[in-house]
Design a protein around this motif. Structure first.
Motif, PDB file in Angstrom:
ATOM      1  N   THR A 214       0.834  -1.210   0.000  1.00 54.39           N
ATOM      2  CA  THR A 214       0.000   0.000   0.000  1.00 54.39           C
ATOM      3  C   THR A 214       0.865   1.256   0.000  1.00 54.39           C
ATOM      4  N   PHE A 215       1.905   1.250   0.825  1.00 54.37           N
ATOM      5  CA  PHE A 215       2.825   2.393   0.902  1.00 54.37           C
ATOM      6  C   PHE A 215       3.454   2.666  -0.468  1.00 54.37           C
ATOM      7  N   VAL A 216       3.919   1.622  -1.129  1.00 53.39           N
ATOM      8  CA  VAL A 216       4.580   1.784  -2.429  1.00 53.39           C
ATOM      9  C   VAL A 216       3.596   2.294  -3.483  1.00 53.39           C
ATOM     10  N   ILE A 217       2.381   1.731  -3.495  1.00 53.35           N
ATOM     11  CA  ILE A 217       1.385   2.137  -4.495  1.00 53.35           C
ATOM     12  C   ILE A 217       1.061   3.624  -4.364  1.00 53.35           C
ATOM     13  N   TYR A 218       0.848   4.084  -3.133  1.00 48.59           N
ATOM     14  CA  TYR A 218       0.526   5.503  -2.946  1.00 48.59           C
ATOM     15  C   TYR A 218       1.752   6.388  -3.167  1.00 48.59           C
ATOM     16  N   ALA A 219       2.940   5.875  -2.837  1.00 52.00           N
ATOM     17  CA  ALA A 219       4.154   6.666  -3.046  1.00 52.00           C
ATOM     18  C   ALA A 219       4.375   6.960  -4.526  1.00 52.00           C
ATOM     19  N   VAL A 220       3.950   6.049  -5.391  1.00 51.90           N
ATOM     20  CA  VAL A 220       4.076   6.269  -6.838  1.00 51.90           C
ATOM     21  C   VAL A 220       3.349   7.550  -7.244  1.00 51.90           C
ATOM     22  N   ALA A 221       2.179   7.783  -6.639  1.00 48.75           N
ATOM     23  CA  ALA A 221       1.378   8.958  -7.001  1.00 48.75           C
ATOM     24  C   ALA A 221       2.038  10.265  -6.583  1.00 48.75           C
ATOM     25  N   MET A 222       3.036  10.209  -5.704  1.00 48.17           N
ATOM     26  CA  MET A 222       3.734  11.420  -5.272  1.00 48.17           C
ATOM     27  C   MET A 222       4.757  11.890  -6.302  1.00 48.17           C
ATOM     28  N   HIS A 223       5.110  11.035  -7.237  1.00 47.26           N
ATOM     29  CA  HIS A 223       6.144  11.365  -8.218  1.00 47.26           C
ATOM     30  C   HIS A 223       5.503  12.027  -9.438  1.00 47.26           C
ATOM     31  N   ARG A 224       5.580  13.339  -9.482  1.00 48.39           N
ATOM     32  CA  ARG A 224       4.931  14.076 -10.568  1.00 48.39           C
ATOM     33  C   ARG A 224       5.668  13.928 -11.890  1.00 48.39           C
TER      34      ARG A 224
ATOM     35  N   PHE B 126      -5.396  10.473 -12.451  1.00 42.85           N
ATOM     36  CA  PHE B 126      -5.005  10.477 -11.036  1.00 42.85           C
ATOM     37  C   PHE B 126      -6.114   9.887 -10.165  1.00 42.85           C
ATOM     38  N   HIS B 127      -7.352  10.309 -10.395  1.00 42.09           N
ATOM     39  CA  HIS B 127      -8.462   9.845  -9.555  1.00 42.09           C
ATOM     40  C   HIS B 127      -8.748   8.359  -9.769  1.00 42.09           C
ATOM     41  N   ILE B 128      -8.626   7.894 -10.998  1.00 40.08           N
ATOM     42  CA  ILE B 128      -8.807   6.456 -11.253  1.00 40.08           C
ATOM     43  C   ILE B 128      -7.715   5.666 -10.533  1.00 40.08           C
ATOM     44  N   TYR B 129      -6.492   6.207 -10.552  1.00 43.40           N
ATOM     45  CA  TYR B 129      -5.388   5.542  -9.849  1.00 43.40           C
ATOM     46  C   TYR B 129      -5.676   5.486  -8.344  1.00 43.40           C
TER      47      TYR B 129
END
Length: 587
Positions: A537-547, A558-561
């Motif tokens: 879970t941590f890794v999946i959400y951390a991916v979204a932090m990388h613009r 973004f919202h679908i992700y």
């Protein structure tokens, strides 16, 4: 691209690399195993996990082993091994390891003959490296959010939410048809103190949990919980034939040959006295087997009661509850807090949806109900904390109550971002409250297991559940964006603000869990399903932090992700309970 990272971002990535490096070093240089010791026995080595014998640089002997019980003498509170290490006295117990020359000894198991089983972990380099990574993560995460000019602070300012983040019984209708004691007589026992499973509690609490466990409700056919329990004791013959035991699974009711949702104790035994559930278990039907297990648990509880083993007086010398705690316990039991919370939230959600049609007065009413639900939940949680004597975070129902205490203030703080956020958020919170209420209908009638009697419990679970509350709020915003594309950009900005503390708190939750495990079992990572999925879970959400990942800069992508990312949270919180896990107590 890499050179654009800010200093705190660099430090954060270095911290994560150190944690990974520590794990690799532990795998390459560490060793673990077990040692079996009898009283008076001395050993000089242990059996490694690889199956080979390994030696200690010291001698180890067991002076004695002790099981420490909760008051009442039946439920274990701790397991304690009194050791001698090279002649020096040492004590190992649950949550209390002993470290000698780089070897960490922890309490693993025991047997009825006085033998103790100790876990042995030898990791001279990996732990230090990993803990350094943990410390850097804690510092870097805060720095990343607090640094001047950081994306987090810019996002907060753009949303103008800085201030918000800082502030941030019926009558006896059927009673005459059942053999039962008068209500006044039974109610007079409510405040009496009894001992159950190592805990001093009011008779009201025991009767309430007993009645909910057996019947699925805190009363039965107009009888209060106290009346039900006392009547079972005084009129066992009549009550054994009373169909008062709730059986939810229809296939089991068909096998038993009964109509309706309730069975009697007599229904579960044949004319020859054979226990009918015994032949029904192990049929290969998992749903049926689980229903049999649940019903068997209820039968066991009734047998304890009828055998005189369920209720025990408070032993002499045992600390009794103060008058204040007795009153608090009675209030907590008599006010249906969990029911009031989910009804209030669902009613507020309905009013908020009506407000979408232009009826502004309904929006005010919805907010009033939201404040009322939050107040009820906080009061209930504080009462539960006061009565239990420890923060209520030991099982799924309690953690969901804490989740509400985090989720509802978030909703109050951010509901103006979108007109749809208030009704959708209250609907989500109402669903959480309803699930918590349903879990409470089947109470866990046991005290804290020894490993949970640790200050790390409240720290670890609070961090993780707060992050889950933030993720739940984020996915609510994303769901709204899928139905209202016009607010997608605004919602993405809000979600990205909340992702910073959510991911940081989840990371700290994983770290504190690892430290707790190291203290309890001498091992900070075991690839247990719960901790593994928390890391996923941590890794999946951390991916979204990388613009730098361009597609995730588009609002709808973004919202679908975020929608799919939340499935990892659901798997971590609920899904792994179906797997073999060290965290099975959390359900």
């Amino acid at each position: 691209m890499v050179m654009r990272l800010s200093k705190p971002a660099w430090l954060l990535h270095i911290a994560l690399l150190l944690v990974v490096a520590g794990g690799v070093v532990t795998w390459l240089t560490g060793d673990r195993g077990q040692v079996w010791l009898g009283s008076g026995e001395t050993v000089y080595g242990y059996m490694s996990a690889t199956g080979k014998e390994a030696t200690f640089p010291f001698s180890l002997s067991l002076d004695s082993f002790k099981v420490d019980y909760y008051p009442g003498g039946e439920v274990p509170r701790d397991f304690i091994s009194y050791l001698a290490v090279d002649g020096e006295k040492a004590v190992v117990s649950v949550n209390n390891i002993v470290s000698v020359d780089g070897y960490r000894l922890c309490q693993m198991s025991y047997d009825s003959e006085g033998h103790t089983v100790l876990g042995v972990n030898h990791d001279p380099y990996g732990i230090a490296l990993t803990y350094t990574g943990y410390a850097l993560f804690a510092v870097a995460g805060l720095w990343l959010m607090a640094a001047r000019g950081s994306r987090f602070r810019k996002s907060v300012r753009s949303l103008a939410v800085v201030a918000l983040m800082i502030a941030g019984g019926g009558g006896d209708v059927f009673a005459d048809t059942i053999a039962g004691v008068p209500r006044q007589q039974a109610d007079s026992l409510a405040s009496k103190q009894v001992m159950y499973n190592g805990r001093v509690m009011t008779f009201n609490s025991l009767a309430r949990d007993f009645t909910k466990k057996i019947t699925g409700s805190s009363s039965y056919r107009g009888l209060s919980a106290e009346q039900v329990m006392v009547s079972w004791l005084l009129y066992p013959e009549q009550w054994q034939g009373e169909r008062a035991i709730l059986v939810k699974e229809e296939s089991l009711r068909r096998r038993l040959g009964v109509e309706g949702r309730y069975v009697s104790l007599d229904d579960l035994f044949s004319d020859a006295g054979d226990y009918r559930l015994q032949s029904m278990y192990g049929s290969g039907d998992k749903t049926l087997d689980r229903a049999v297990e649940e019903l068997d648990e209820k039968v066991g509880l009734l047998m304890q009661l009828l055998g005189g083993n369920l209720i025990a007086p408070v032993p002499d010398g045992c600390h009794q509850l103060s008058e204040g705690r007795v009153e608090a316990e009675l209030i907590y039991n008599r006010v249906p807090f969990s029911m009031l919370v989910f009804i209030t939230l669902f009613a507020g959600a309905a009013m908020a949806f009506v407000a979408l049609l232009g009826r502004r007065g309904f929006n005010v009413a919805a907010l009033t109900l939201l404040w009322a639900a939050l107040t009820l939940q906080v009061v209930a949680y504080l009462l539960e904390w006061y009565v239990a004597g420890h923060i209520p975070l030991a099982n799924t129902g309690e953690t969901m109550e804490f989740l509400l205490i985090i989720l509802l203030p978030l909703l109050l703080a951010f509901h103006r971002v979108s007109s749809l956020l208030l009704p959708a958020g209250m609907l989500l919170a109402g669903a959480v409250a309803l699930v918590s209420h349903l879990i409470g209908a089947n109470p866990v009638m046991t005290p804290l297991m020894p490993v949970l009697a640790s200050p790390w419990l409240s720290i670890h679970v609070t961090l993780v559940m707060t992050s889950y509350a933030l993720f739940a709020f984020i996915v609510t915003c994303s769901l709204i964006s899928l139905f209202l594309p016009s607010v997608a950009s605004r919602m993405m900005a809000l979600d990205r603000v909340l992702l910073y503390p959510a991911i940081y708190l989840l990371g700290l939750g994983i770290i504190t869990g690892a430290v707790w495990a190291n203290i309890s079992w001498g091992r900070y990572w075991a690839w247990d399903p719960k901790e593994t999925w928390a890391l996923v879970t941590f890794v999946i959400y951390a991916v979204a932090m990388h613009r730098s990942i361009k597609p995730l800069n588009r609002p709808m992508v973004f919202h679908i992700y975020m929608l799919f990312a939340f499935l990892a949270v659901v798997m971590t919180y609920f899904g792994v309970n179906a797997l073999s896990s060290l965290h099975s107590y959390s359900g």
